[in-house]
Scaffold this motif. Structure first.
Motif: not given
Lengths: 546, 254, 423
Positions: C130-132, C135
């Motif tokens: 995942g990513a925030t 990103e």
């Protein structure tokens, strides 16, 4: 509340290396949460005759309170179910105890209780993404029994990288000061300098100190120099805390040594050195040249990051290494890229004594301890929970103090890669109580720049641990008889009875306001969090003076 | 028979979680010690096994459960040793993540028999589980090792995400059986449609299978027909979305 | 309060995007303007007026009386209580709610939807990549929207995370390739560069084949939909940073429960040839915060039973779903009361205490109702964005009762009632 205003801990054998006390029978006097010179005759006494008295433990590097830890917690339902942690029976006036769950990444309350149960009273969370600082403060608020703080990840920070690329060292310094103050952090942490940005931008990793971040002209060397200078210029209590490039890769001792040399006389702390001390090109020990370099450079310090056999969870900002671990182990894997700042990777592992590489890692850690010339600069750690849980510290202390225990283990392990290891050749050294007191308390407190921690002289925080002697060193250190924190008797007769809230240890260095307008432009251009909302509010403890 | 016998006292009025009854070593327990093991009732919370069952007999490493156990969940969860016989149906998640021993269910099993607890990486890691009737969905999901046999029909996603081990289905296999397996074998004597991400490899007479089937017939008296011993099987390898090192063996003809 | 004032940098919890760039104009104690405009956010803020009642069995009461009654009722039902964490609470209040559940040996569950719970379980089993959200904006050059159109429930998602320039995508939207895959009636966004619509029966096969293809296995497909899905997978594998987006919240139609696990696994696999992240869109009201708090306090993100003396995870039989089973004698609803018909029906038949925004207007009968302010509108603290980034709340209105404070008071009353053994 539960802190008695006065307490005389009497009759114990005191190891207080910071004050030159090595095994003398003397009283420790406590008044209003501090150690004092003397108390009136009638003050309450705690008779610890025959027992060993040390300052409360200080953990310089642990992963216990961060968004990454929480991702790891969530990933491990099987560990939690296997290790339920009912609420302790606290003293009536001591507030509501909390139940929780354990495993390699316990819940926050359970983490605090278990640290207290080991005699540790100060713990630092070693890796916090600045944007997640608010979360770490909340977790620390729910981690009783220990004073704590955290290190702020900066080695792959977009704004900082831009300053490095532009040669704007003063602005980089001001930014790191602003970031420490805004997050309520304690020290500058560098993880795989430039390598996480390389992972996020498709270059996968940086392997050498002079590898260039594609299209940006930045090297790990430049990042390290910039931040080391910033920390020194800001007179931070703890220098840059470095997790080198190439963690876990055979041959990485070369880049670790190059990093030490690159810092050329600047203060620096190299963390979990064991994970960066592999010879090459195949798997072999690279411990000796590294520790010898440390021995002869007083400005450098390390913690070992010992691997202990058993379950562990690797949690790190070093995203690329976790991807490799996932591919090689087949275990479940979390990767979270954190905007503008850093990364996060998690893979649970089992360190087996039948595994050759694990055994080598275990042996390298012990070599670093046993070949170190100055215990003040080589701190005990397992990089909890990466090399093993903090609950394995007593077993590690036993391995250091008791050669026969070590030799016993050596017979059990897979010796395939131990050829050439000084450990296999027989390192006879056995740590003394005083040396243990240094590597678990006095040393880390000094390296962290905490004058009130890690010793028992007048003015120190009244954090005291009392152990009942036991020929089984692991048992002795696993179950202290008494633990006092800030004057409060937390552990009595081996039972946790009080769980006071911990104090937040943080810094707020000054900086030139000129950085703010440029920083605001950067936020407006690229951040999804408003500049105004970014700084953490509401930390009630005063910052540590810089 | 020898061994312990646990007879349900009165019909269960609420679901009962038996996950802690056999998870710790039990084969040397007396009937009264066994009666002291914990059961969690959905409504009334913690009770003991003895509150619900009459427990008699001598411990010889066997225990037999009788009574209507459709509401008894997680019977044999985490089982490590001994032989557990169930004279009838069981509820959900029987033999959840069992590690050893034998769990032999005469009737039907609810969903997730021998599977991983929800959110866990690994299901059954050892032992043998025989469901003589039908099994609900996701039997043997995330199985790591061991043997699971389903006598009649198997529900959807049987053996989903298997890491290794063997599932043998005597009746029809539900949809998505074998989906996302890494390794391991699903043997289907009845109808099966392998997922699209399995590749047909060959049609052959798997010799090793005869040995296992013979054992199932002799050891467990399972009604395996002659044609299944000597017949031809299609071999599909998969799941190619994962490691691709698993297989589905589908009986095709005598 | 009189006159007109404006509060900037307000965080909106209308959906999980957690936009914290909102300016709220307040006039005579009422919210009159919210900018930038977004229908979901505008509806969430409303005019900021909420009831401020305290009731015992429907009649007005003092706070002391209400707390005393709630404490008595909950103490009587100890061990057989459901604590339900509804939306619109700060994480500070959520922490108090979980503490209360521990103290009372209660089961604690949250407004985490069944589909979101399925995603959490799949991520526990496999992990996730995942990513925030930043990103997405700063790196994503290829985005795949799977069975969802963010315009409907996450109106500013595109404007904040896709259209603007990012550090590694200086052209913004023009520098990105957008792909939409519709699944049955779950449609993709309109403004994409490439679309595909799959029959729901093909969905899991498509995702499995896509993953197989990313891992180097290619096979001719007879279905044109599957062939195109594989082509999309190959496009993702050639991205610099691929982002896959799906809606973790339930849609109008039931969807295949394997979707989320298939997406998680595909995204993880894409990190072999390139970098990739899965974004799971989540509803607002700090629902994600409840999962985050539960995780650090119990180890589990939802459906936790304290009646065994420690947290026990029971994701298969969630507390909220077991309300009808007589398991519980009392319920404590904190946060905004649920609107769901069957849940509120059951809550009304048992002894229920509600503490939260509009508690007194709950659609079911309550023994005790204590209205509080709404997190982010009236109450300060922290809330979590859908990607678990903690955000500061800067409430534009004040003067409402704080949920955190009421819960603290209730804990004090319950501790006093419990006596020394567990207080």
């Amino acid at each position: 509340m539960s802190a008695q205003p006065q307490l005389r801990i009497t009759g114990g054998t005191v190891h207080d290396p910071a004050n030159g006390v090595d095994g003398e029978v003397r009283d420790i006097c406590i008044e209003n949460g501090r150690i004092v010179q003397a108390l009136p005759e009638g003050a309450p006494r705690l008779d610890v005759r025959g027992m060993v008295v040390m300052p409360g433990g200080v953990d310089i590097h642990s992963h216990l309170a961060s968004s990454s830890c929480n991702h790891a917690r969530r990933l491990l339902p099987e560990e939690h179910a296997a290790d339920p942690a009912p609420a302790p029976s606290l003293d009536e006036s001591a507030g509501s105890p909390r139940s929780g769950t354990g495993g390699t990444v316990p819940t926050t309350f359970t983490t605090g209780y278990r640290y207290a149960g080991l005699g540790y009273t100060t713990v630092f969370e070693a890796a916090v993404a600045p944007a997640m600082a608010r979360h770490s403060h909340a977790e620390l608020d729910d981690t009783p029994c220990v004073d704590g703080g955290f290190f702020v990840l900066m080695g792959n920070d977009e704004y900082l990288l831009r300053q490095v690329a532009a040669g704007e060292r003063e602005r980089a310094r001001d930014y790191s000061a602003w970031l420490l103050g805004s997050t309520g952090g304690y020290a500058i942490k560098i993880v795989n300098p430039g390598g996480i940005e390389a992972w996020k931008s498709g270059q996968r990793n940086l392997n050498g100190l002079d590898d260039v971040l594609a299209g940006r002209g930045i090297t790990p060397r430049a990042i390290l120099e910039t931040l080391a200078d910033a920390a020194n210029a800001l007179k931070l209590p703890h220098p840059i805390h470095i997790h080198c490039n190439n963690l876990g890769i055979p041959g990485n001792a070369a880049v670790t040594l190059a990093t030490m040399q690159a810092l050329a006389g600047r203060r620096a702390h190299f963390t979990h050195l064991q994970f960066h001390a592999y010879g090459g090109p195949g798997w072999s020990s690279g411990a000796r040249p590294l520790i010898e370099y440390v021995n002869s450079h007083a400005e450098l310090s390390v913690d070992v990051g010992q691997v202990m056999f058993g379950p562990a969870t690797t949690v790190t900002a070093d995203g690329p290494v976790e991807y490799l671990l996932h591919k090689s182990s087949g275990r479940k894997w979390v990767n979270i890229d954190i905007e503008l700042e850093t990364g996060c990777g998690i893979v649970p592992l089992l360190y087996k004594d039948k595994a050759a590489v694990t055994t080598l890692q275990w042996a390298i850690g012990l070599e670093l301890f046993l070949l170190s010339a100055d215990p003040w600069r080589v701190v005990l750690s397992t990089d909890h929970p990466n090399g093993g849980s903090f609950l394995s510290y007593p077993k590690l202390i036993q391995l250091l103090m008791d050669r026969s225990a070590r030799d016993q283990m050596l017979k059990q392990v897979n010796p395939k890669l131990l050829a050439g290891s000084t450990l296999a050749d027989g390192l006879a050294r056995e740590y003394t109580f005083n040396e243990i007191a240094i590597i678990t308390r006095a040393g880390p407190a000094r390296l962290l720049g905490l004058p009130h921690k890690g010793h028992l002289g007048p003015g120190a925080d009244a954090d005291v641990t009392v152990y009942a002697r036991d020929p089984d060193i692991a048992a002795m250190f696993a179950t202290p008889r008494y633990v006092v924190k800030g004057g409060a008797l937390m552990v009595e007769e081996g039972q946790l009875r009080r769980a006071p809230a911990g104090r937040r240890l943080h810094v707020r260095p000054g900086y030139d306001d000129a950085v703010l307008s440029d920083l605001r432009r950067h936020f407006d251009a690229y951040s999804t969090i408003s500049f105004e909302n970014y700084p953490v509010q509401g930390i009630t403890d005063e910052p540590i003076a810089v | 028979m020898s061994g312990l016998v646990a007879r349900l006292k009165t019909r269960l009025q609420q679901r009962a979680d038996l996950s802690e009854v056999l998870a710790e070593p039990w084969t040397t327990l007396s009937s009264s010690d066994m009666a002291g093991r914990t059961v969690y009732l959905e409504r009334d919370g913690r009770v003991t096994l003895g509150d619900l069952f009459h427990i008699e007999g001598q411990s010889t490493g066997r225990i037999e459960f009788t009574g209507e156990l459709d509401l008894a969940d997680r019977l044999g969860a985490g089982l490590q040793e001994g032989e557990v016989l169930v004279k009838g149906n069981v509820g959900r998640e029987a033999g959840l993540a069992m590690a050893g021993g034998i769990l032999d269910i005469e009737g039907d099993a609810g969903p997730r028999a021998g599977a991983a607890p929800l959110g866990y990486k690994r299901g059954m890691v050892g032992g043998e589980m025989i469901v003589r009737g039908s099994a609900g969905a996701e039997a043997g999901a995330a199985m790591r090792r061991g043997l699971l046999v389903i006598g009649r029909t198997a529900g959807s996603q049987t053996g989903r995400g298997m890491i290794a081990g063997t599932v043998i289905i005597l009746g029809a296999a539900g949809p998505d059986t074998g989906l996302w397996s890494k390794r391991g074998s699903v043997v289907a004597l009845g109808k099966i449609t392998p997922p699209e991400t399995y590749a047909y490899a060959c049609t052959y007479q798997p010799i090793h299978l005869r040995i296992i089937l013979e054992r199932l017939r002799s050891r467990y008296r399972l009604p395996i027909q002659r044609k299944h011993f000597t017949g031809l099987y299609h071999r599909y390898s998969g799941d190619l979305a994962e490691l691709g090192k698993g297989e589905i063996l589908a009986w095709t003809r005598s | 309060m009189s006159g007109t004032s404006r509060v900037d940098h307000v965080t909106c919890l209308g959906c999980g995007c957690g936009c914290d760039d909102i300016s709220v104009t307040v006039s005579e104690g009422r919210i009159t303007e919210v900018t930038p405009t977004c229908p979901v956010g505008r509806a969430w803020f409303g005019d900021g007026s909420i009831p401020l009642e305290i009731q015992r069995s429907g009649r007005p009461a003092s706070l002391d009386q209400a707390v005393a009654e709630a404490a008595e009722l909950l103490l009587e039902a100890q061990g057989r209580i459901l604590v339900y964490i509804g939306p619109d609470l700060t994480s500070q209040a959520q922490r108090q709610a979980v503490a209360l559940a521990d103290l009372l040996a209660a089961t604690v569950d949250s407004a985490t939807s069944p589909t979101a719970a399925g995603g959490l379980l799949a991520a526990q089993q496999r992990g996730r990549a995942g990513a925030t959200l930043g990103e997405v904006r700063n790196r994503a050059d290829v985005l795949l929207f799977w069975g969802m159109n963010p315009a409907l429930r996450y109106p500013r998602f595109m404007a904040r995370y896709v259209d603007p320039a990012g550090t590694h995508v200086p052209e913004g939207r023009r520098g990105r390739t957008l792909i939409g895959v519709g699944v049955g009636s779950d449609s993709a966004p309109k403004e994409v560069d490439l679309t595909l619509t799959l029959d729901p029966s093909e969905e899991i096969t498509a995702l499995s084949l896509m993953r197989a293809s990313v891992q180097g296995y290619a096979r001719e497909q007879t279905s044109p939909g599957l062939t195109q899905a594989i082509a999309i997978a190959n496009r993702l594998a050639k991205a610099r940073y691929a982002v896959l987006v799906h809606d973790a919240e339930p849609g109008d139609e039931p969807r295949n429960p394997l979707r989320v696990e298939a997406l998680i696994a595909l995204t993880q696999a894409l990190n072999g040839p390139t970098r990739a992240a899965l974004i799971s869109l989540r509803a607002g009201g700090n629902r994600v915060g409840a999962e985050t708090v539960l995780t650090w306090q119990t180890g589990y993100p939802f459906s936790v039973d304290y009646s065994r003396g420690h947290p026990h995870y029971d994701p298969a039989e969630r507390g909220a779903e077991r309300l009808g089973s007589d398991r519980f004698r009392a319920a404590l609803v904190v946060g905004s009361p649920p609107l769901d018909g069957s849940l509120s029906g059951t809550l009304g038949r048992m002894s229920t205490v509600a503490i939260g925004p509009r508690a007194s207007q709950a659609a079911f009968t309550l023994r005790v109702a204590i209205d509080t302010g709404v997190a982010g509108i009236h109450e300060a603290g922290t809330a979590y964005r859908m990607d678990e980034v903690p955000l500061q709340l800067r409430p534009p209105l004040d003067g409402q009762r704080s949920a955190t404070e009421v819960l603290r008071t209730l804990i004090g009353a319950i501790r006093a009632g419990l006596g020394p053994s567990r207080s």
